[in-house]
Scaffold this motif. Structure first.
Motif, PDB file in Angstrom:
ATOM      1  N   VAL A 150       5.198  -3.495   0.222  1.00 25.14           N
ATOM      2  CA  VAL A 150       5.113  -2.076  -0.099  1.00 25.14           C
ATOM      3  C   VAL A 150       4.281  -1.948  -1.367  1.00 25.14           C
ATOM      4  O   VAL A 150       4.647  -2.476  -2.416  1.00 25.14           O
ATOM      5  N   ILE A 151       3.138  -1.283  -1.249  1.00 26.65           N
ATOM      6  CA  ILE A 151       2.250  -1.137  -2.409  1.00 26.65           C
ATOM      7  C   ILE A 151       2.479   0.213  -3.067  1.00 26.65           C
ATOM      8  O   ILE A 151       2.808   1.196  -2.409  1.00 26.65           O
ATOM      9  N   LEU A 152       2.318   0.243  -4.378  1.00 30.07           N
ATOM     10  CA  LEU A 152       2.480   1.448  -5.180  1.00 30.07           C
ATOM     11  C   LEU A 152       1.110   1.898  -5.658  1.00 30.07           C
ATOM     12  O   LEU A 152       0.362   1.117  -6.252  1.00 30.07           O
ATOM     13  N   VAL A 153       0.777   3.151  -5.387  1.00 26.23           N
ATOM     14  CA  VAL A 153      -0.553   3.670  -5.655  1.00 26.23           C
ATOM     15  C   VAL A 153      -0.468   4.854  -6.610  1.00 26.23           C
ATOM     16  O   VAL A 153       0.283   5.806  -6.365  1.00 26.23           O
ATOM     17  N   ASP A 154      -1.243   4.795  -7.695  1.00 25.75           N
ATOM     18  CA  ASP A 154      -1.350   5.899  -8.649  1.00 25.75           C
ATOM     19  C   ASP A 154      -2.567   6.731  -8.282  1.00 25.75           C
ATOM     20  O   ASP A 154      -3.703   6.318  -8.510  1.00 25.75           O
ATOM     21  N   ARG A 155      -2.344   7.906  -7.702  1.00 29.42           N
ATOM     22  CA  ARG A 155      -3.444   8.737  -7.220  1.00 29.42           C
ATOM     23  C   ARG A 155      -4.240   9.389  -8.339  1.00 29.42           C
ATOM     24  O   ARG A 155      -5.316   9.953  -8.096  1.00 29.42           O
ATOM     25  N   SER A 156      -3.730   9.337  -9.564  1.00 29.69           N
ATOM     26  CA  SER A 156      -4.459   9.939 -10.683  1.00 29.69           C
ATOM     27  C   SER A 156      -5.560   9.028 -11.201  1.00 29.69           C
ATOM     28  O   SER A 156      -6.411   9.457 -11.986  1.00 29.69           O
ATOM     29  N   ARG A 157      -5.549   7.751 -10.769  1.00 34.97           N
ATOM     30  CA  ARG A 157      -6.559   6.784 -11.232  1.00 34.97           C
ATOM     31  C   ARG A 157      -7.487   6.447 -10.074  1.00 34.97           C
ATOM     32  O   ARG A 157      -7.107   5.780  -9.124  1.00 34.97           O
ATOM     33  N   THR A 158      -8.708   6.924 -10.160  1.00 38.49           N
ATOM     34  CA  THR A 158      -9.671   6.704  -9.075  1.00 38.49           C
ATOM     35  C   THR A 158     -10.979   6.083  -9.557  1.00 38.49           C
ATOM     36  O   THR A 158     -11.903   5.914  -8.762  1.00 38.49           O
ATOM     37  N   LYS A 159     -11.051   5.752 -10.836  1.00 37.54           N
ATOM     38  CA  LYS A 159     -12.284   5.181 -11.370  1.00 37.54           C
ATOM     39  C   LYS A 159     -12.163   3.665 -11.439  1.00 37.54           C
ATOM     40  O   LYS A 159     -11.286   3.140 -12.131  1.00 37.54           O
ATOM     41  N   PRO A 160     -13.034   2.950 -10.711  1.00 33.93           N
ATOM     42  CA  PRO A 160     -13.016   1.479 -10.738  1.00 33.93           C
ATOM     43  C   PRO A 160     -13.259   0.992 -12.161  1.00 33.93           C
ATOM     44  O   PRO A 160     -13.815   1.741 -12.980  1.00 33.93           O
ATOM     45  N   VAL A 211     -12.073   6.830  -2.791  1.00 36.44           N
ATOM     46  CA  VAL A 211     -11.132   6.012  -3.559  1.00 36.44           C
ATOM     47  C   VAL A 211      -9.874   6.847  -3.749  1.00 36.44           C
ATOM     48  O   VAL A 211      -9.885   7.864  -4.444  1.00 36.44           O
ATOM     49  N   ILE A 212      -8.776   6.433  -3.107  1.00 35.00           N
ATOM     50  CA  ILE A 212      -7.545   7.214  -3.104  1.00 35.00           C
ATOM     51  C   ILE A 212      -6.778   7.079  -4.409  1.00 35.00           C
ATOM     52  O   ILE A 212      -6.291   8.058  -4.971  1.00 35.00           O
ATOM     53  N   GLY A 213      -6.654   5.847  -4.894  1.00 32.44           N
ATOM     54  CA  GLY A 213      -5.908   5.621  -6.119  1.00 32.44           C
ATOM     55  C   GLY A 213      -5.774   4.140  -6.408  1.00 32.44           C
ATOM     56  O   GLY A 213      -6.072   3.293  -5.560  1.00 32.44           O
ATOM     57  N   GLN A 214      -5.338   3.844  -7.621  1.00 33.17           N
ATOM     58  CA  GLN A 214      -5.221   2.451  -8.045  1.00 33.17           C
ATOM     59  C   GLN A 214      -3.891   1.857  -7.613  1.00 33.17           C
ATOM     60  O   GLN A 214      -2.829   2.468  -7.759  1.00 33.17           O
ATOM     61  N   VAL A 215      -3.952   0.645  -7.068  1.00 33.49           N
ATOM     62  CA  VAL A 215      -2.742  -0.102  -6.720  1.00 33.49           C
ATOM     63  C   VAL A 215      -2.259  -0.795  -7.996  1.00 33.49           C
ATOM     64  O   VAL A 215      -2.911  -1.713  -8.487  1.00 33.49           O
ATOM     65  N   PHE A 216      -1.105  -0.332  -8.508  1.00 29.72           N
ATOM     66  CA  PHE A 216      -0.633  -0.908  -9.762  1.00 29.72           C
ATOM     67  C   PHE A 216       0.580  -1.807  -9.559  1.00 29.72           C
ATOM     68  O   PHE A 216       1.050  -2.450 -10.498  1.00 29.72           O
TER      69      PHE A 216
END
Length: 223
Positions: A150-160, A211-216
């Motif tokens: 189960v991955i957790l994605v922060d949708r507010s972070r989209t910049k590589p 880019v949906i969001g960062q996987v943190f």
């Protein structure tokens, strides 16, 4: 046994899978099913919950007595975790349903919810209202993210740069996203049998890639 008790069997089974930390894919795999579809149909009420299924689920620590009659020793503890002020409730989406339009996550089916410690989220600089979760498939990011995690994605972070959830056409991918010269992006797999994929500025401009969001994290920190 009353009709209400029987009708609520799928919901209680869903609660038990969540209590034990199982995704649909993970639970199906653990009981020896090649696909999660049969379990999905049971949770949706399209199939009856059979004694044979309960017997296999009991090996995972599922409280089958609670599933059948609605009486257990876990209800108070589950409720206290989910609604504790120290926890944030995060939706887990069905990755198969989510692989679609640009309205991703806004109109897709929530599989279940999980409680995450609010302090842990704060330590990662993450606002719970921007976090979504889903189950990973494939081996392109092994061993950083494995199938069934189960991955957790922060949708507010989209910049590589970093590990991100990316939509390419109608597919969702978990990749390391690197910025290239001229506004292009490179999608890189940790599994080196997969070649990097170049995303041109034109593809981004046409909305073919998002880019949906960062996987943190995946119930733990992504390296």
């Amino acid at each position: 046994m009353s009709s209400d008790v029987v009708d609520n069997i799928p919901e209680r089974l869903r609660e038990e899978l969540a209590r034990r930390g199982y995704s649909l894919a993970g639970a199906a795999r653990a009981i020896g099913d090649d696909s999660s579809q049969s379990l999905r149909d049971t949770l949706a009420g399209r199939k009856k919950c059979t004694a044979e299924l309960l017997a296999r689920l009991s090996a995972l620590g599922i409280d089958t007595w609670y599933v059948l009659v609605g009486v257990n020793n876990h209800a108070s503890s589950v409720q206290s975790v989910e609604f504790s002020a120290t926890c944030s409730t995060i939706p887990i989406y069905d990755i198969e349903a989510a692989a679609g339009s640009g309205r991703l996550f806004d109109a897709e089916r929530i599989d279940r919810h999980i409680p995450l410690d609010s302090q842990w989220l704060n330590e990662h600089g993450v606002d719970a209202q921007h976090v979504v979760a889903l189950t990973a498939v494939g081996d392109s990011m092994a061993d950083t993210v494995n199938e069934g995690d189960v991955i957790l994605v922060d949708r507010s972070r989209t910049k590589p740069d970093g590990v991100f959830l990316v939509r390419v056409g109608d597919e969702l991918r978990i990749k390391r996203v690197q910025r290239m010269a001229g506004g292009a992006l490179s999608l890189v797999s940790d599994n080196r049998k997969y070649e990097p994929e170049l995303i041109t500025p034109e593809m981004l401009g046409r909305g073919e890639v998002e880019v949906i969001g960062q996987v943190f994290g995946h119930l733990g920190r992504v390296s």
